[in-house]
Design a protein around this motif. Structure first.
Motif, PDB file in Angstrom:
ATOM      1  N   ASP A 351       0.842  -1.202   0.000  1.00  0.00           N
ATOM      2  CA  ASP A 351       0.000   0.000   0.000  1.00  0.00           C
ATOM      3  C   ASP A 351       0.870   1.241   0.000  1.00  0.00           C
ATOM      4  O   ASP A 351       2.114   1.157  -0.074  1.00  0.00           O
ATOM      5  CB  ASP A 351      -0.970  -0.020   1.179  1.00  0.00           C
ATOM      6  N   VAL A 363      -7.566  -3.048   1.132  1.00  0.00           N
ATOM      7  CA  VAL A 363      -7.562  -1.960   0.147  1.00  0.00           C
ATOM      8  C   VAL A 363      -8.997  -1.511  -0.165  1.00  0.00           C
ATOM      9  O   VAL A 363      -9.952  -2.267   0.064  1.00  0.00           O
ATOM     10  CB  VAL A 363      -6.867  -2.411  -1.158  1.00  0.00           C
ATOM     11  N   ASP A 367      -7.492   3.557  -3.830  1.00  0.00           N
ATOM     12  CA  ASP A 367      -6.183   3.489  -3.149  1.00  0.00           C
ATOM     13  C   ASP A 367      -5.070   3.386  -4.186  1.00  0.00           C
ATOM     14  O   ASP A 367      -5.223   2.751  -5.243  1.00  0.00           O
ATOM     15  CB  ASP A 367      -6.107   2.273  -2.236  1.00  0.00           C
TER      16      ASP A 367
END
Length: 385
Positions: A351, A363, A367
């Motif tokens: 991430d 997620v 994102d």
């Protein structure tokens, strides 16, 4: 023709012997045979010999009423049983039997004649020391592994002391010994007291040198002794008369009670003196005693060398064990390295914070994530979850 019958002849001889020997007589002879019978009597053959030829022989008996007492008395005084070959002096009644002829009935025996005055005193000294628990007292001491501080009791100009010191200090291995001489008279009537005084001087001189202990049965320590590792009593041999002082009770007692291990090397080849018996250890000659201490050093030197080799082998084995463990750890680290996984065709998603995305739940739409490959990275935006 005048004659007498055999019994009359024998009776006449018997009467004549009784008249000739009305009382018991001391008879010197050698024991040629001895036999204790089941009935309690002891029968002897007594002989007198010269140049290997028997000049006289007679039977003798010790009746069972006397034998146990005489046997115990003789053994207590001489340390020996009545044996073939012994010279004895017996008090006996001259007996003559018409059937069995001449014999002696032994009533007493003089042990001093058999062993001699000096030997008898020696046996009495040994007995006293045994009864007092002194014979093995020195064996309770613990000798230093490397005894190098040695107190020597000897006449300063004695050849035995010179031979000992030269042999010890000039040894081919270069072993070092510290030797202090405590002079003493080593023969004659004054020798026992002089040597005992020297033992006292050794203790007094060593009081400031340190302390060690007498081992107890439980392995602890008892009374302390001075810093000398051993006391050595040296003499270079001599006649039986010269060496008789080493059977003295007072000297033996001083050796037994000395709190330091005492070694004797009196220089005699055949005899075994009371001083030797009570000492921590004895050898025949001063030179042999020097060899004894050199051997102690050699044994310890060999032990230390062997221990060093064992330590080197153990250390090498431990190093190899650690290296093997490090190799295994390195293999496991490399196997767990993510780059190793990527090199096999896999990808890794992280991430925006660089955390590995392990589940779709981590997620959300919109994102920004990074996809890692073996040869680079791809920036992506999550469009649909």
């Amino acid at each position: 023709m005048e004659y007498m019958d055999l019994r009359t002849l024998q009776s006449t001889i018997k009467d004549g012997l009784t008249e000739l020997f009305p009382e018991k007589v001391w008879v010197k002879a050698e024991i040629a045979a001895v036999q204790a019978r089941m009935n309690g009597h002891c029968y002897l053959d007594l002989v007198q010999s010269e140049d290997g030829r028997q000049l006289a022989k007679v039977k003798a008996v010790i009746w069972k009423s006397k034998y146990p007492l005489l046997r115990a008395f003789f053994k207590d005084a001489t340390g020996k049983e009545l044996e073939v070959g012994q010279q004895v002096l017996v008090l006996a009644e001259v007996n003559y039997s018409e059937l069995y002829g001449l014999s002696l009935v032994v009533d007493d025996i003089n042990p001093e004649f058999t062993v001699g005055d000096a030997e008898l005193r020696k046996q009495q000294t040994i007995k006293m020391l045994q009864e007092e628990g002194m014979m093995d007292l020195q064996q309770e001491l613990v000798l230093a592994v490397i005894p190098y501080k040695l107190a020597v009791i000897s006449a300063p100009d004695a050849a035995g002391f010179g031979d000992f010191k030269r042999h010890l200090t000039e040894n081919q291995y270069g072993f070092y010994f510290e030797v202090d001489l405590f002079p003493a008279t080593m023969q004659g009537d004054s020798a026992p007291e002089s040597i005992a005084d020297a033992l006292g001087a050794v203790e007094a001189a060593g009081n400031a040198k340190g302390t060690k202990g007498r081992a107890t049965a439980a392995g602890g320590t008892g009374s302390k002794h001075p810093g000398y590792d051993a006391v050595l009593i040296l003499r270079g041999g001599g006649s039986n008369l010269d060496l008789a002082c080493f059977d003295d009770y007072g000297l033996a007692l001083a050796i037994a009670q000395c709190p330091i291990p005492v070694f004797t090397a009196i220089g005699h080849d055949r005899d075994y003196h009371v001083a030797d018996m009570v000492a921590y250890r004895f050898v025949k000659t001063p030179t042999a005693l020097a060899d004894e201490f050199i051997q102690m050093y050699m044994a310890e030197d060999e032990r230390i060398g062997s221990l060093g080799a064992r330590l080197a082998r153990a250390f090498a084995a431990k190093i190899q064990q650690r290296l093997s463990a490090l190799d295994e750890l390195d293999r496991r680290i490399k196997a767990a390295d993510p780059r190793a996984v990527l090199s096999r065709g896999y990808t890794l998603a992280v991430d925006a914070n660089g955390r590995v995305i392990k589940s779709i739940k981590n997620v959300a739409k919109g994102d920004t994530i990074t996809i890692m490959l073996s040869d680079g990275t791809i920036a992506a935006t999550v469009d649909n979850v």
